[in-house]
Design a protein around this motif. Structure first.
Motif, PDB file in Angstrom:
ATOM      1  N   ARG A 117      10.216  20.053  86.947  1.00  0.00           N
ATOM      2  CA  ARG A 117       9.256  19.787  88.007  1.00  0.00           C
ATOM      3  C   ARG A 117       8.284  20.953  88.211  1.00  0.00           C
ATOM      4  NH1 ARG A 117      12.595  18.791  92.321  1.00  0.00           N
ATOM      5  NH2 ARG A 117      12.221  20.832  93.182  1.00  0.00           N
ATOM      6  N   CYS A 118       8.738  22.169  87.934  1.00  0.00           N
ATOM      7  CA  CYS A 118       7.947  23.363  88.263  1.00  0.00           C
ATOM      8  C   CYS A 118       7.579  24.194  87.031  1.00  0.00           C
ATOM      9  CB  CYS A 118       8.725  24.234  89.241  1.00  0.00           C
ATOM     10  SG  CYS A 118       9.157  23.400  90.768  1.00  0.00           S
ATOM     11  N   MET A 119       7.509  23.588  85.863  1.00  0.00           N
ATOM     12  CA  MET A 119       7.270  24.329  84.628  1.00  0.00           C
ATOM     13  C   MET A 119       5.994  25.166  84.701  1.00  0.00           C
ATOM     14  SD  MET A 119       8.386  25.259  81.726  1.00  0.00           S
ATOM     15  CE  MET A 119       9.733  24.149  81.430  1.00  0.00           C
ATOM     16  N   THR A 120       4.916  24.597  85.194  1.00  0.00           N
ATOM     17  CA  THR A 120       3.652  25.339  85.271  1.00  0.00           C
ATOM     18  C   THR A 120       3.785  26.556  86.174  1.00  0.00           C
ATOM     19  OG1 THR A 120       2.391  23.320  84.872  1.00  0.00           O
ATOM     20  CG2 THR A 120       1.201  25.165  85.859  1.00  0.00           C
ATOM     21  N   GLN A 121       4.420  26.390  87.308  1.00  0.00           N
ATOM     22  CA  GLN A 121       4.602  27.508  88.237  1.00  0.00           C
ATOM     23  C   GLN A 121       5.529  28.569  87.644  1.00  0.00           C
ATOM     24  OE1 GLN A 121       4.871  24.272  89.052  1.00  0.00           O
ATOM     25  NE2 GLN A 121       3.240  23.964  90.532  1.00  0.00           N
ATOM     26  N   LEU A 122       6.551  28.146  86.913  1.00  0.00           N
ATOM     27  CA  LEU A 122       7.453  29.103  86.270  1.00  0.00           C
ATOM     28  C   LEU A 122       6.725  29.895  85.188  1.00  0.00           C
ATOM     29  CD1 LEU A 122      10.616  26.847  86.084  1.00  0.00           C
ATOM     30  CD2 LEU A 122      10.368  28.939  87.433  1.00  0.00           C
ATOM     31  N   GLN A 123       5.824  29.245  84.481  1.00  0.00           N
ATOM     32  CA  GLN A 123       5.034  29.950  83.482  1.00  0.00           C
ATOM     33  C   GLN A 123       4.115  30.977  84.143  1.00  0.00           C
ATOM     34  OE1 GLN A 123       3.341  26.543  81.490  1.00  0.00           O
ATOM     35  NE2 GLN A 123       4.836  26.659  79.839  1.00  0.00           N
ATOM     36  N   HIS A 124       3.567  30.632  85.288  1.00  0.00           N
ATOM     37  CA  HIS A 124       2.732  31.585  86.027  1.00  0.00           C
ATOM     38  C   HIS A 124       3.568  32.772  86.502  1.00  0.00           C
ATOM     39  CE1 HIS A 124      -1.051  29.397  86.093  1.00  0.00           C
ATOM     40  NE2 HIS A 124      -0.381  28.294  86.399  1.00  0.00           N
ATOM     41  N   LEU A 125       4.777  32.511  86.939  1.00  0.00           N
ATOM     42  CA  LEU A 125       5.674  33.576  87.374  1.00  0.00           C
ATOM     43  C   LEU A 125       5.961  34.529  86.207  1.00  0.00           C
ATOM     44  CD1 LEU A 125       7.414  34.585  89.779  1.00  0.00           C
ATOM     45  CD2 LEU A 125       9.261  33.176  88.856  1.00  0.00           C
ATOM     46  N   ASP A 126       6.186  33.977  85.034  1.00  0.00           N
ATOM     47  CA  ASP A 126       6.421  34.790  83.840  1.00  0.00           C
ATOM     48  C   ASP A 126       5.192  35.636  83.510  1.00  0.00           C
ATOM     49  OD1 ASP A 126       7.896  35.604  81.417  1.00  0.00           O
ATOM     50  OD2 ASP A 126       6.329  34.473  80.399  1.00  0.00           O
ATOM     51  N   GLU A 127       4.017  35.034  83.581  1.00  0.00           N
ATOM     52  CA  GLU A 127       2.786  35.773  83.289  1.00  0.00           C
ATOM     53  C   GLU A 127       2.573  36.904  84.299  1.00  0.00           C
ATOM     54  OE1 GLU A 127      -1.979  35.055  83.124  1.00  0.00           O
ATOM     55  OE2 GLU A 127      -0.721  33.474  82.280  1.00  0.00           O
ATOM     56  N   MET A 128       2.884  36.659  85.563  1.00  0.00           N
ATOM     57  CA  MET A 128       2.745  37.715  86.570  1.00  0.00           C
ATOM     58  C   MET A 128       3.687  38.883  86.254  1.00  0.00           C
ATOM     59  SD  MET A 128       2.125  35.840  90.240  1.00  0.00           S
ATOM     60  CE  MET A 128       3.557  34.794  90.171  1.00  0.00           C
ATOM     61  N   GLY A 129       4.891  38.565  85.784  1.00  0.00           N
ATOM     62  CA  GLY A 129       5.824  39.616  85.396  1.00  0.00           C
ATOM     63  C   GLY A 129       5.297  40.441  84.237  1.00  0.00           C
TER      64      GLY A 129
END
Length: 66
Positions: A21-33
Protein backbone atom coordinates in the motif's frame (compact mmCIF):
# COMPACT_ATOMS: atom_id res chain seq x y z
CA UNK A 1 18.90 9.83 11.67
CA UNK A 2 19.59 7.52 8.74
CA UNK A 3 19.69 4.47 10.98
CA UNK A 4 16.30 5.40 12.43
CA UNK A 5 14.85 5.91 8.95
CA UNK A 6 16.18 2.53 7.80
CA UNK A 7 14.79 0.81 10.89
CA UNK A 8 11.38 2.38 10.27
CA UNK A 9 11.48 1.27 6.63
CA UNK A 10 12.39 -2.30 7.59
CA UNK A 11 9.61 -2.42 10.18
CA UNK A 12 7.03 -1.15 7.70
CA UNK A 13 8.23 -3.52 4.96
CA UNK A 14 7.85 -6.51 7.27
CA UNK A 15 4.07 -6.09 6.92
CA UNK A 16 3.14 -7.11 3.36
CA UNK A 17 -0.09 -5.10 3.35
CA UNK A 18 1.65 -1.89 4.43
CA UNK A 19 4.53 -2.51 2.03
CA UNK A 20 2.24 -2.89 -0.99
CA UNK A 21 0.00 0.00 0.00
CA UNK A 22 2.86 2.40 0.80
CA UNK A 23 5.60 1.38 -1.66
CA UNK A 24 6.02 4.89 -3.09
CA UNK A 25 6.30 6.44 0.36
CA UNK A 26 8.76 3.75 1.48
CA UNK A 27 10.91 4.49 -1.56
CA UNK A 28 10.88 8.17 -0.63
CA UNK A 29 11.92 7.27 2.91
CA UNK A 30 14.84 5.28 1.51
CA UNK A 31 15.89 8.17 -0.74
CA UNK A 32 15.78 10.58 2.21
CA UNK A 33 18.08 8.23 4.12
CA UNK A 34 20.51 8.19 1.21
CA UNK A 35 20.44 11.98 1.00
CA UNK A 36 21.20 12.23 4.72
CA UNK A 37 24.17 9.90 4.24
CA UNK A 38 25.66 11.83 1.32
CA UNK A 39 25.04 15.24 2.83
CA UNK A 40 26.81 14.12 6.01
CA UNK A 41 29.72 12.82 3.93
CA UNK A 42 29.94 16.15 2.10
CA UNK A 43 29.91 18.11 5.35
CA UNK A 44 32.70 15.95 6.80
CA UNK A 45 34.85 16.15 3.68
CA UNK A 46 37.86 18.42 3.35
CA UNK A 47 37.06 18.74 -0.36
CA UNK A 48 33.29 18.41 -0.92
CA UNK A 49 33.45 19.25 -4.63
CA UNK A 50 35.76 16.31 -5.25
CA UNK A 51 33.18 13.97 -3.72
CA UNK A 52 30.33 14.92 -6.06
CA UNK A 53 31.20 12.29 -8.73
CA UNK A 54 31.18 9.58 -6.03
CA UNK A 55 27.60 10.28 -4.93
CA UNK A 56 25.57 7.22 -5.88
CA UNK A 57 22.20 8.93 -5.46
CA UNK A 58 21.79 10.26 -9.00
CA UNK A 59 19.27 12.99 -8.22
CA UNK A 60 21.45 14.52 -5.50
CA UNK A 61 24.62 14.24 -7.56
CA UNK A 62 23.00 16.02 -10.50
CA UNK A 63 21.76 18.87 -8.29
CA UNK A 64 25.17 19.41 -6.73
CA UNK A 65 26.96 19.25 -10.09
CA UNK A 66 24.89 22.15 -11.50
Amino acid sequence: MRTDMEALGVALCSDDEIMHRCMTQLQHLDEMGQRCHWLAELLRSDNPEAMIPDISLQALGERLAD
